[in-house]
Enzyme design. Structure first.
Site, PDB file in Angstrom:
ATOM      1  N   ASP A   1       1.188   2.726   3.712  1.00 44.70           N
ATOM      2  CA  ASP A   1       0.336   3.812   3.214  1.00 44.70           C
ATOM      3  C   ASP A   1       1.194   5.050   2.941  1.00 44.70           C
ATOM      4  O   ASP A   1       0.770   6.185   3.193  1.00 44.70           O
ATOM      5  CB  ASP A   1      -0.801   4.119   4.197  1.00 44.70           C
TER       6      ASP A   1
ATOM      7  N   HIS B   1       0.839  -1.210   0.000  1.00 48.11           N
ATOM      8  CA  HIS B   1       0.000   0.000   0.000  1.00 48.11           C
ATOM      9  C   HIS B   1       0.872   1.259   0.000  1.00 48.11           C
ATOM     10  O   HIS B   1       1.277   1.749   1.052  1.00 48.11           O
ATOM     11  CB  HIS B   1      -0.915  -0.014   1.233  1.00 48.11           C
TER      12      HIS B   1
HETATM   13 ZN   LIG Z   1      -6.992   4.875   2.328  1.00 48.73          ZN
END
Ligand SMILES: [Zn+2]
Length: 432
Positions: A312, A66
């Site tokens: 992320d 991610h």
């Molecule tokens: Zn998200």
């Protein structure tokens, strides 16, 4: 950081860590033409370059499932090239990048553009394509075509797949295509202008809150839709105790649900925002949560409810982050600090063993995305990470290889270091 093409080399003195079986063994590795040619003890160098891996561990290359690399469209924040430098520094030989670019990754040509750009780097770049056309959440993108172009999963990340009917159809296709839908779990109507976790700290600071409920309601819905359709749903950046409990129950009932957690969600709590006076580098989505949720992330990792660890990685330019808290965009860098936080928060306090931690960034993401495992076996292309789990060091600005600087971890203690990666015929060494 030193990156060079080195088709033939011998890595000597390292301990091989098999993330699949959990076994460890001492062996030298001979790489010929970018492939693992031989494993053995005291291999002669035959005039090839020798990498001294004494006191270091070696595993299959790490993967972060991610990241946001911002190309195409927002190259002032990050490009695929600079993102891959950050990945290599962090020990990652593979990333899966989210499709909220401009244009979004909703057509095959954009998928192919990302694949092509990725091939120019030492890191494997796997595109995640949009679930919906224009990421608008109205109609499905051409999922089969996107998969054919190289997409490994589908997501509208940045936004949830909000429409339940659309999610149902997406999961029906996902089931046929054997690729997961990764949902940014947020019931938008339960988050009205929230800036941080809704709780005691947001009340004291007078900031609008994002309740854990917004995440949990969406996860509950998606687990039910996954059960109904049989399509695999992956929970992006899980962050609350109740969310972990929902996934745990879903898995126990045999529903195809998997989950990932970002390193910052098991490392920091929402009280940091109070301590550091509205530092915008502590603003991300989902927000930092209270200590009880942080503990639940560790429990979930330990019992296998949370499959993978991700970052992320969300670069934003300094001029975008250097504004008032409420005006700042959500997101922080992650690739350069992930392993140091895993070491500090999970390995040193014995939440996870080294091999279990490594499995969360090697085997788990690739299994979820149906990517073959680059095992350290003769005949396979050499794709590996050389690291340790003990070195204590301080993360400094000079360690940032991303194009952006938005991390709260400058000055923070890290435990464990990635020393080098080898992939696609390149040896990339961290010399700092
Ligand atoms: Zn998200």
């Amino acid at each position: 950081m030193d990156s060079k093409r080195e088709q033939n080399l011998v890595i000597k003195g390292g301990t091989l860590l098999d993330a699949l079986s959990g076994e460890q063994s001492r062996a030298d590795i001979r790489i010929r033409d970018g492939k693992i040619a031989e494993l053995g003890s005291n291999l002669p160098d035959d005039g090839d370059f020798v990498y001294d891996a004494s006191d270091r561990l070696i595993s299959m290359g790490w993967m972060d499932m991610h990241v946001h690399f911002r190309e195409p469209g927002h190259e002032h924040k990050e490009t695929i090239n600079t993102g891959c430098k950050a990945a290599a520094f962090g020990g990652f030989t593979a990333v899966a990048c989210m499709p909220n670019t401009d244009p979004p990754v909703h057509t095959r040509d954009v998928v192919e553009f990302i694949v092509k750009r990725g091939r120019e780097t030492p890191v494997d770049v796997y595109p995640i394509a949009c679930v919906s056309r224009d990421r608008a959440g109205k109609s499905l993108a051409e999922m089969a075509d996107l998969k054919a172009g190289g997409a490994v999963a589908f997501s509208d990340d940045g936004s949830p797949v909000y429409d339940g009917g659309l999610m149902r159809h997406a999961l029906e296709y996902a089931s046929m295509l054997e690729r997961p839908v990764i949902n940014h779990m947020e019931e938008l109507s339960l988050n009205v202008g929230g800036q941080m976790h809704e709780g005691a700290v947001s009340t004291r600071l007078g900031l609008a809150g994002i309740p854990g409920l917004a995440e949990e309601v969406m996860i509950a819905r998606d687990i039910l839709i996954a059960e109904f359709t049989g399509g695999p749903v992956h929970v992006a950046h899980i962050s609350t105790a109740r969310a972990v409990e929902l996934v745990r129950n879903g898995k126990a009932r045999g529903i195809p649900v998997t989950a990932e957690v970002c390193a910052h969600h098991f490392s920091l709590t929402d009280s940091e925002i109070e301590r550091h006076a509205f530092d915008t580098h502590l603003k991300m989505h989902p927000p930092l949560r209270p200590a009880s949720d942080v503990e639940a992330m560790k429990e979930g990792l330990k019992d296998g409810t949370i499959d993978a660890i991700c970052t992320d990685h969300a670069p934003h330019a300094s001029f975008e982050k250097e504004v008032e808290f409420i005006a700042a965009p959500f997101g922080i860098l992650g690739l350069e600090t992930a392993w140091g936080l895993i070491g500090r928060e999970l390995i040193r306090p014995r939440v996870l063993s080294v091999v279990n931690a490594v499995a969360k960034i090697t085997v788990a993401p690739r299994k979820i995305l149906h990517i073959p495992l680059p095992e350290l076996t003769p005949g396979n292309a050499a794709n590996l990470t050389i690291f340790d789990a003990e070195t204590t060091w301080i993360f400094e600005e000079r360690h940032i290889h991303s194009k952006s600087r938005n991390t709260p971890f400058v000055g923070a203690e890290m435990v464990g270091k990635a020393h080098a990666i080898y992939n696609r015929g390149y040896l990339v060494q961290n010399l700092v």
